[in-house]
Design a protein around this motif. Sequence first.
Motif, PDB file in Angstrom:
ATOM      1  N   ASP A 289      11.969  10.182   6.531  1.00 30.69           N
ATOM      2  CA  ASP A 289      11.050   9.827   7.618  1.00 30.69           C
ATOM      3  C   ASP A 289      11.550   8.611   8.385  1.00 30.69           C
ATOM      4  O   ASP A 289      11.496   8.568   9.610  1.00 30.69           O
ATOM      5  CB  ASP A 289       9.650   9.531   7.068  1.00 30.69           C
ATOM      6  CG  ASP A 289       8.920  10.777   6.612  1.00 30.69           C
ATOM      7  OD1 ASP A 289       9.376  11.904   6.920  1.00 30.69           O
ATOM      8  OD2 ASP A 289       7.891  10.625   5.923  1.00 30.69           O
TER       9      ASP A 289
ATOM     10  N   ARG B 128       0.877  -1.175   0.000  1.00 30.13           N
ATOM     11  CA  ARG B 128       0.000   0.000   0.000  1.00 30.13           C
ATOM     12  C   ARG B 128       0.908   1.216   0.000  1.00 30.13           C
ATOM     13  O   ARG B 128       1.774   1.357   0.871  1.00 30.13           O
ATOM     14  CB  ARG B 128      -0.897  -0.001   1.223  1.00 30.13           C
ATOM     15  CG  ARG B 128      -1.852   1.172   1.204  1.00 30.13           C
ATOM     16  CD  ARG B 128      -3.176   0.846   1.859  1.00 30.13           C
ATOM     17  NE  ARG B 128      -4.211   1.564   1.155  1.00 30.13           N
ATOM     18  CZ  ARG B 128      -5.404   1.073   0.924  1.00 30.13           C
ATOM     19  NH1 ARG B 128      -5.706  -0.137   1.315  1.00 30.13           N
ATOM     20  NH2 ARG B 128      -6.294   1.787   0.297  1.00 30.13           N
TER      21      ARG B 128
ATOM     22  N   ARG C 198      -4.667  13.936  -8.565  1.00 35.34           N
ATOM     23  CA  ARG C 198      -4.442  14.808  -7.410  1.00 35.34           C
ATOM     24  C   ARG C 198      -3.755  16.097  -7.866  1.00 35.34           C
ATOM     25  O   ARG C 198      -2.622  16.376  -7.483  1.00 35.34           O
ATOM     26  CB  ARG C 198      -3.563  14.102  -6.377  1.00 35.34           C
ATOM     27  CG  ARG C 198      -4.192  12.956  -5.640  1.00 35.34           C
ATOM     28  CD  ARG C 198      -5.372  13.390  -4.756  1.00 35.34           C
ATOM     29  NE  ARG C 198      -5.110  14.535  -3.906  1.00 35.34           N
ATOM     30  CZ  ARG C 198      -4.682  14.480  -2.652  1.00 35.34           C
ATOM     31  NH1 ARG C 198      -4.479  13.325  -2.087  1.00 35.34           N
ATOM     32  NH2 ARG C 198      -4.472  15.580  -1.960  1.00 35.34           N
TER      33      ARG C 198
ATOM     34  N   MET D  57       2.276   4.869   0.601  1.00 38.38           N
ATOM     35  CA  MET D  57       2.113   5.771   1.727  1.00 38.38           C
ATOM     36  C   MET D  57       1.029   6.791   1.384  1.00 38.38           C
ATOM     37  O   MET D  57       1.094   7.461   0.352  1.00 38.38           O
ATOM     38  CB  MET D  57       3.445   6.474   2.005  1.00 38.38           C
ATOM     39  CG  MET D  57       3.448   7.300   3.252  1.00 38.38           C
ATOM     40  SD  MET D  57       3.342   6.317   4.756  1.00 38.38           S
ATOM     41  CE  MET D  57       4.914   5.494   4.741  1.00 38.38           C
ATOM     42  N   ASN D  58       0.019   6.868   2.233  1.00 38.29           N
ATOM     43  CA  ASN D  58      -1.133   7.754   2.012  1.00 38.29           C
ATOM     44  C   ASN D  58      -1.806   7.517   0.659  1.00 38.29           C
ATOM     45  O   ASN D  58      -2.455   8.409   0.122  1.00 38.29           O
ATOM     46  CB  ASN D  58      -0.729   9.231   2.140  1.00 38.29           C
ATOM     47  CG  ASN D  58      -0.231   9.552   3.526  1.00 38.29           C
ATOM     48  OD1 ASN D  58      -0.758   9.067   4.512  1.00 38.29           O
ATOM     49  ND2 ASN D  58       0.812  10.353   3.601  1.00 38.29           N
ATOM     50  N   ASP D  59      -1.627   6.320   0.108  1.00 36.66           N
ATOM     51  CA  ASP D  59      -2.176   5.943  -1.203  1.00 36.66           C
ATOM     52  C   ASP D  59      -1.712   6.870  -2.321  1.00 36.66           C
ATOM     53  O   ASP D  59      -2.357   6.989  -3.355  1.00 36.66           O
ATOM     54  CB  ASP D  59      -3.706   5.887  -1.161  1.00 36.66           C
ATOM     55  CG  ASP D  59      -4.216   4.739  -0.321  1.00 36.66           C
ATOM     56  OD1 ASP D  59      -3.560   3.685  -0.292  1.00 36.66           O
ATOM     57  OD2 ASP D  59      -5.277   4.888   0.324  1.00 36.66           O
ATOM     58  N   THR D  60      -0.581   7.529  -2.128  1.00 33.46           N
ATOM     59  CA  THR D  60      -0.063   8.475  -3.106  1.00 33.46           C
ATOM     60  C   THR D  60       0.906   7.777  -4.059  1.00 33.46           C
ATOM     61  O   THR D  60       1.795   7.049  -3.627  1.00 33.46           O
ATOM     62  CB  THR D  60       0.652   9.643  -2.398  1.00 33.46           C
ATOM     63  OG1 THR D  60      -0.287  10.292  -1.536  1.00 33.46           O
ATOM     64  CG2 THR D  60       1.202  10.640  -3.385  1.00 33.46           C
TER      65      THR D  60
ATOM     66  N   SER E 224      -6.612   3.555  -5.108  1.00 32.52           N
ATOM     67  CA  SER E 224      -7.824   3.150  -4.398  1.00 32.52           C
ATOM     68  C   SER E 224      -7.649   1.876  -3.592  1.00 32.52           C
ATOM     69  O   SER E 224      -8.525   1.511  -2.810  1.00 32.52           O
ATOM     70  CB  SER E 224      -8.975   2.973  -5.392  1.00 32.52           C
ATOM     71  OG  SER E 224      -8.645   1.970  -6.340  1.00 32.52           O
TER      72      SER E 224
ATOM     73  N   ARG F   5      -3.942   9.320  -6.547  1.00 28.49           N
ATOM     74  CA  ARG F   5      -4.281   8.584  -5.326  1.00 28.49           C
ATOM     75  C   ARG F   5      -4.777   7.209  -5.744  1.00 28.49           C
ATOM     76  O   ARG F   5      -5.654   7.085  -6.597  1.00 28.49           O
ATOM     77  CB  ARG F   5      -5.354   9.299  -4.514  1.00 28.49           C
ATOM     78  CG  ARG F   5      -5.708   8.507  -3.242  1.00 28.49           C
ATOM     79  CD  ARG F   5      -6.522   9.251  -2.225  1.00 28.49           C
ATOM     80  NE  ARG F   5      -6.032  10.558  -1.894  1.00 28.49           N
ATOM     81  CZ  ARG F   5      -5.080  10.839  -0.990  1.00 28.49           C
ATOM     82  NH1 ARG F   5      -4.487   9.865  -0.351  1.00 28.49           N
ATOM     83  NH2 ARG F   5      -4.725  12.078  -0.739  1.00 28.49           N
TER      84      ARG F   5
ATOM     85  N   LEU G  94      -1.780  18.439  -5.553  1.00 31.62           N
ATOM     86  CA  LEU G  94      -0.426  18.151  -5.089  1.00 31.62           C
ATOM     87  C   LEU G  94       0.616  18.416  -6.168  1.00 31.62           C
ATOM     88  O   LEU G  94       1.610  19.080  -5.922  1.00 31.62           O
ATOM     89  CB  LEU G  94      -0.322  16.705  -4.594  1.00 31.62           C
ATOM     90  CG  LEU G  94      -1.141  16.386  -3.353  1.00 31.62           C
ATOM     91  CD1 LEU G  94      -0.988  14.922  -2.989  1.00 31.62           C
ATOM     92  CD2 LEU G  94      -0.726  17.269  -2.191  1.00 31.62           C
TER      93      LEU G  94
END
Length: 173
Positions: free
Chosen positions: A55, A12, A96, A14-17, A107, A105, A99
């Motif tokens: 991060d 997945r 998006r 990160m943040n679906d980005t 799904s 993004r 951004l």
Amino acid sequence: MLRDLVADREIRAMNDTAFAVTPALREAYASGDDEELAEVAMAEAARASLRLLADEQAAEENAAESGSDDDGETPVRRPIFRRAVIAADVDGATLRPDLDDAVVRLSAPIAYDRIASVHVDLAEAEPEVAKAVDVIDAADLGDSDAEFVLGDAEDHQLAWYAAQELPFLLDLL
């Protein structure tokens, strides 16, 4: 994240980005075919990979300062500073434009069998990538010196690997 992908057979974002060749990206470039625009999207994804590394580094430093990971038995791993980008065929991505031109993004998680390839820095890129990780936030805020350091890392081309090669690549890291 790549190790989790191999173990879980899906990932997945990160943040679906994610990053893709979008209508806005096509419009932003006066010329360029889909292959060239895919390279632009890949470069944006590689820069986002630097943010993930930053991060992770911050989380490891916080854990080391708090002593939460120091059980005396866990071997200390050398940090690996390599950008990684996964190229996949996905459905259901939404644009998006708030951004950036290449941002979408997702799904759902990406299944392993949807991965077309994985792109990872070679070992010789690590010193420049490590420096770029330290200045990615400053570069995002417009610091020209930081942007220069980022350029040194981005001068390194990511190596291409087929999805089935990923477990072997991870063993070598």
